[in-house]
Design an enzyme around this catalytic site. Structure first.
Site, short mmCIF file in Angstrom:
data_model
loop_
_atom_site.label_atom_id
_atom_site.label_comp_id
_atom_site.label_asym_id
_atom_site.label_seq_id
_atom_site.Cartn_x
_atom_site.Cartn_y
_atom_site.Cartn_z
N TYR A 1 40.30 37.07 56.41
CA TYR A 1 39.01 36.44 56.75
C TYR A 1 38.81 36.37 58.26
O TYR A 1 37.78 36.82 58.77
CB TYR A 1 38.91 35.05 56.11
CG TYR A 1 37.60 34.35 56.42
CD1 TYR A 1 36.44 34.69 55.73
CD2 TYR A 1 37.53 33.36 57.41
CE1 TYR A 1 35.23 34.05 56.01
CE2 TYR A 1 36.33 32.72 57.68
CZ TYR A 1 35.19 33.06 56.98
OH TYR A 1 34.00 32.43 57.27
N GLU B 1 33.40 41.64 62.76
CA GLU B 1 31.96 41.64 62.54
C GLU B 1 31.22 41.11 63.77
O GLU B 1 30.28 41.74 64.26
CB GLU B 1 31.62 40.80 61.31
CG GLU B 1 32.13 41.41 60.01
CD GLU B 1 31.93 40.50 58.82
OE1 GLU B 1 30.88 39.84 58.75
OE2 GLU B 1 32.82 40.44 57.95
#
Length: 200
Positions: free
Chosen positions: A147, A154
């Site tokens: 994660y 991102e």
């Protein structure tokens, strides 16, 4: 009739999960092969089409939630899938200058491992009615590593794309126009960075 409907639902979800699992397995295989053969610069070119197909297929999960095929709330599914589609199409595909960055490699590997585990978990649950405990452990343990690496990749790629977005003015809507509406993709992406972590 209820029994038939339940069987059809399970069959459909089994096929869906295994098909997308295969898509993400392809993405991981192509990414690792490209990385070992030629370095991170060639990873995106190697995975572009399977990545787009596998990630866009996730739109079906929003529909699954809307029609009640799965119990996952749409309010939780929509932001996650929306952010992934934004990266896949709104950043990587739209701005080729980002495609050779090393963050693409960390992004693709983080996404693909996460999704291989997730889709195999749900695929087994729908197909056999259960998933092994080790797969459940993997699903929640790898999350602690994948994660953060996924999110950082991102956000980093959006940031890297900002100068190219500003210069190209792609997806901008300028005044005057017949709709009396303007849209600045650069500032939208800049704002997205600020709300990205809580939004995903």
């Amino acid at each position: 009739m209820a029994g038939v409907g339940s069987a059809v639902r399970r069959l459909y979800l089994s096929v869906y999960n295994w098909v997308v699992f295969v898509g993400w397995a392809q993405v991981l295989y192509y990414a690792v092969t490209a990385l070992l053969d030629g370095g991170h610069e060639g990873v995106y070119a190697a995975v572009e089409r399977p990545l787009q197909l596998a990630q866009t297929a996730a739109v079906m999960e929003i529909l699954h939630g809307l029609v009640g095929l799965v119990r996952s709330p749409v309010t939780a599914t929509l932001p996650q899938i929306g952010s992934r589609l934004f990266l896949t199409w709104g950043i990587l595909w739209s701005f080729p200058e980002t495609q050779s960055h090393i963050l693409v490699t960390s992004l693709v590997i983080s996404w693909s491992i996460t999704e291989i585990i997730r889709y195999s978990f749900f695929g087994l649950k729908e197909t056999l009615g259960f998933a092994p405990s080790w797969l459940l452990w993997l699903r929640y343990s790898t999350f602690m590593i994948l994660y953060p690496t996924g999110i950082l990749s991102e956000v980093g790629l959006i940031y890297i794309a900002l100068p190219y977005i500003k210069v190209s003015e792609k997806y901008f809507v300028k005044m005057p126009n017949k709709w009396n509406f303007s849209f600045d993709y650069f500032y939208t992406c800049a704002i997205a960075i600020g709300v990205y972590v809580p939004g995903t």
